[in-house]
Design a protein around this motif. Structure first.
Motif, PDB file in Angstrom:
ATOM      1  N   MET A   1     -95.758 -39.067  61.048  1.00  0.00           N
ATOM      2  CA  MET A   1     -96.498 -38.864  62.294  1.00  0.00           C
ATOM      3  C   MET A   1     -95.837 -39.658  63.423  1.00  0.00           C
ATOM      4  N   PRO A   2     -95.542 -39.034  64.579  1.00  0.00           N
ATOM      5  CA  PRO A   2     -94.903 -39.764  65.682  1.00  0.00           C
ATOM      6  C   PRO A   2     -95.752 -40.940  66.157  1.00  0.00           C
ATOM      7  N   ASP A   3     -95.077 -41.954  66.734  1.00  0.00           N
ATOM      8  CA  ASP A   3     -95.782 -43.138  67.218  1.00  0.00           C
ATOM      9  C   ASP A   3     -96.760 -42.808  68.337  1.00  0.00           C
ATOM     10  N   ALA A  26     -98.644 -30.997  63.293  1.00  0.00           N
ATOM     11  CA  ALA A  26     -97.313 -31.555  63.055  1.00  0.00           C
ATOM     12  C   ALA A  26     -97.018 -32.760  63.932  1.00  0.00           C
ATOM     13  N   ARG A  27     -97.682 -32.848  65.088  1.00  0.00           N
ATOM     14  CA  ARG A  27     -97.364 -33.902  66.057  1.00  0.00           C
ATOM     15  C   ARG A  27     -98.487 -34.914  66.265  1.00  0.00           C
ATOM     16  N   HIS A  28     -99.685 -34.560  65.803  1.00  0.00           N
ATOM     17  CA  HIS A  28    -100.832 -35.410  66.099  1.00  0.00           C
ATOM     18  C   HIS A  28    -101.702 -35.621  64.863  1.00  0.00           C
ATOM     19  N   ASP A  29    -102.561 -36.618  64.962  1.00  0.00           N
ATOM     20  CA  ASP A  29    -103.504 -36.939  63.884  1.00  0.00           C
ATOM     21  C   ASP A  29    -104.747 -36.076  64.098  1.00  0.00           C
TER      22      ASP A  29
END
Length: 313
Positions: A1-3, A26-29
């Motif tokens: 997961m991206p910072d 894919a990019r977020h929680d």
């Protein structure tokens, strides 16, 4: 997961809820909250699900917005953004924007996504388009950042109430266009009805306090064309069925997502939300829904009035 992942809660796991989950996971929680329509059992208490979430997306019809917004308002962080895609009026004749304004007020970011964004196409990776309508520019910017890199492309609009009325009322006209298609009245008539509906929509939006040009954005014209021409459109098929004598879908669907336009007509008339009799195409839709057999006569009369020769002295 991206910072820089955002903590998102999606309310509702129908077609649009699943589409948002696909776009954002894919990019977020991403977490999902849902409720059984029969038993009322929640996947978990809403208040617990919302704890610590930065964005809450209402992928739900209009009616539960009042209850859910009232429950969320005291427990969300002050910087949380609430966003909805609902395109209907609730039982009191209120738009979702009016409900959000009541519960979230001017100090919280809240917004609406309105435009041509069919769930099945988004899930298949095809592009979707919407207006991120909000009173605060920060909300639109946050939504553009949230969906950056996905198939959903957003423009920003500050006429949130105008966008809500445009998105809601365009569903009123789609059954009429579907009915004309069901009777094989031709492509030319379809194009005319789309143009007439958009022109009238602009007048109603302005009468309700929005800007007339909002009717020509993705929230109005863009969504109208998509819904009126899509082979999968429930609203279009409902009109086509009624025109050919089949009221099964109308009887079975009631006021849910399949007949938002029909429900909107009922709410406008029941609550006298505006002087609908002044808007000839809206009145024609009302007559059609009251008695589908009168459609051809109603269309003929509309065209005769619309193109009547000017009277000289």
């Amino acid at each position: 997961m991206p910072d820089n992942a955002t903590r998102v809660l999606i309310l509702g796991h129908g077609a649009m809820g699943r589409a948002f989950e696909t776009l954002l996971s894919a990019r977020h929680d991403v977490a999902v909250w849902d409720r059984d329509l029969v038993t009322g059992v929640e996947t978990q208490p809403l208040e617990a699900a919302a704890r610590g979430r930065e964005v809450v997306m209402f992928a739900l019809p209009s009616n539960p917005h009042d209850e859910l917004a009232a429950r969320l308002a005291p427990c969300l962080a002050t910087n949380a953004l609430c966003v909805s895609i609902a395109k209907g009026l609730d039982a009191r004749g209120r738009t979702p924007a009016q409900v959000f304004a009541q519960h979230f007020g001017p100090r919280r970011d809240w917004a609406f996504l309105y435009g041509p964004m069919l769930a099945r196409e988004l899930q298949a990776g095809r592009p979707g388009f919407a207006m991120a309508a909000s009173l605060r520019p920060s909300a639109g910017a946050r939504l553009q950042a949230l969906f950056a890199g996905t198939a959903l492309h957003l423009d920003c609009l500050d006429d949130v109430h105008g966008a809500a009325w445009a998105a809601i009322l365009k569903n009123v006209y789609v059954p009429l266009i579907g009915a004309a298609d069901g009777l094989a009245l031709g492509d030319n008539l379809r194009g005319f009805l789309v143009a007439e509906a958009t022109r009238e929509l602009a007048g109603i939006v302005e009468a309700m306090g929005g800007r007339a040009d909002t009717a020509y954005t993705l929230a109005g014209l863009g969504d109208l064309v998509t819904t009126a021409t899509s082979a999968s459109s429930h609203h279009r098929r409902l009109g086509a069925d009624l025109a050919t004598g089949d009221a099964t879908q109308l009887a079975a669907s009631g006021a849910n997502i399949r007949s938002e336009g029909v429900h909107t007509v009922a709410m406008v008339r029941a609550h006298a939300l505006f002087a609908w009799e002044r808007f000839a195409l809206f009145a024609l839709v009302c007559d059609f829904l009251d008695d589908p057999a009168r459609l051809q006569a109603g269309l003929d009369a509309y065209l005769a009035r619309r193109f009547a020769a000017p009277t000289g002295r």
